[in-house]
Design an enzyme around this catalytic site. Sequence first.
Site, short mmCIF file in Angstrom:
data_model
loop_
_atom_site.label_atom_id
_atom_site.label_comp_id
_atom_site.label_asym_id
_atom_site.label_seq_id
_atom_site.Cartn_x
_atom_site.Cartn_y
_atom_site.Cartn_z
N SER A 18 0.86 -1.19 0.00
CA SER A 18 0.00 0.00 0.00
C SER A 18 0.89 1.23 0.00
O SER A 18 2.00 1.21 0.54
CB SER A 18 -0.90 0.02 1.24
OG SER A 18 -1.59 1.27 1.35
N TYR A 61 -1.84 -0.27 10.46
CA TYR A 61 -2.01 -0.69 9.06
C TYR A 61 -0.80 -0.30 8.23
O TYR A 61 -0.28 -1.12 7.46
CB TYR A 61 -3.28 -0.07 8.49
CG TYR A 61 -3.47 -0.37 7.01
CD1 TYR A 61 -3.81 -1.65 6.61
CD2 TYR A 61 -3.30 0.61 6.04
CE1 TYR A 61 -3.97 -1.96 5.26
CE2 TYR A 61 -3.46 0.32 4.70
CZ TYR A 61 -3.80 -0.97 4.31
OH TYR A 61 -3.95 -1.25 2.97
#
Length: 264
Positions: free
Chosen positions: A144, A157
Site C-alpha cells: 500500500s 495498518y
Amino acid sequence: MSDSLRDKVVVVTGASSGIGRSVALQAAERGANLILLARREEKLLEVAAEAKELSGSEVIVLPTDMGRADQIEASFKQIIQKVKHIDFLVNAAGFGDFENFLDQNPQLVTNMFQVNVLGLMYFTRLIARIMIDQNHGQVINIGSIAGKIPTTKSAAYSASKAAVIQFSNVLRLELSPFNVKVMTVNPGPVYTNFFNRADKTGNYVQNVQAFMLDPDDVAWQIVHYFGSNKRELNLPISLAIFAKLYNLCPTIGDYLSLIFGSKK
C-alpha cells in the site's frame, strides 16, 4: 482478450473481493487456471463461476483464513495435490482499521499483522519453494502507498504494509538466483469493501475521492506486469511522486501529510 496466460497457474489470496477478485477475473480473461483463496466460500464460488465462464479453464476454490497457519498449510497441501506447477502468486488478502493507535484494540492489531504480514510470509514461503524447484515464477505482494506515506489513524495498518514492502525487497534478492521474480504493488485508496471495515465514519472515502482507484484498473496493471522484471508499482502517479518527495524532504512531507493526507 489474448490467451497469454493459457496453461499458466495463478494463485490469488483475498480473491473473494476487491483487488484479489479483479486480478482473478483479469487473469481468467487471459485463459489462466486459477486457485482462489479467501475466507468466504460463497463469495469465492461466485468469483470462480464468473472466472470459469471467462476462461473455460480450471478454477480451484480453497476457503482459507490467511491469518491462520493451520489453514494456510492445509490449503497448500491441497494445492500441491491438484497442480504440477505454479506460475504466479498474488497475495491480495488483507484488511485495515483507521483509528488512533492509542485507542486501537491490541487484539485487532495482532489480527491485522497475522493476515497482512505473517500469513502472507508463511504462504509465500511455501509457494516460493515450488517456484525455486521449477526454476521460474513470480510473487506479487499487494502492499500500500500507506507503507510509504504516513497518515494519522493508520499506524498499525501502515506498519503492516511497510513490512510487506521490505519483506518483498529482501525476498526479491534471495529468489533472484532461482529465476523467481518479486513485485510489490502499492496502491493508494481503492474503491473496495476494504473501507467498510477500515473507515467507520465514512469521512476518509469522502475526502480522498480525487485519489480513489478502480480495482479493475489496478488489476489490469498487475496482470499486465505478469512475468516482467518490474520490482514495484505505485499508484496513482500523484501519490507515487509524493512518496518519493517524502523520502527526500520528510519534514515537509510530515507537514503536507497532516494537512492533506490525514483526513480520516
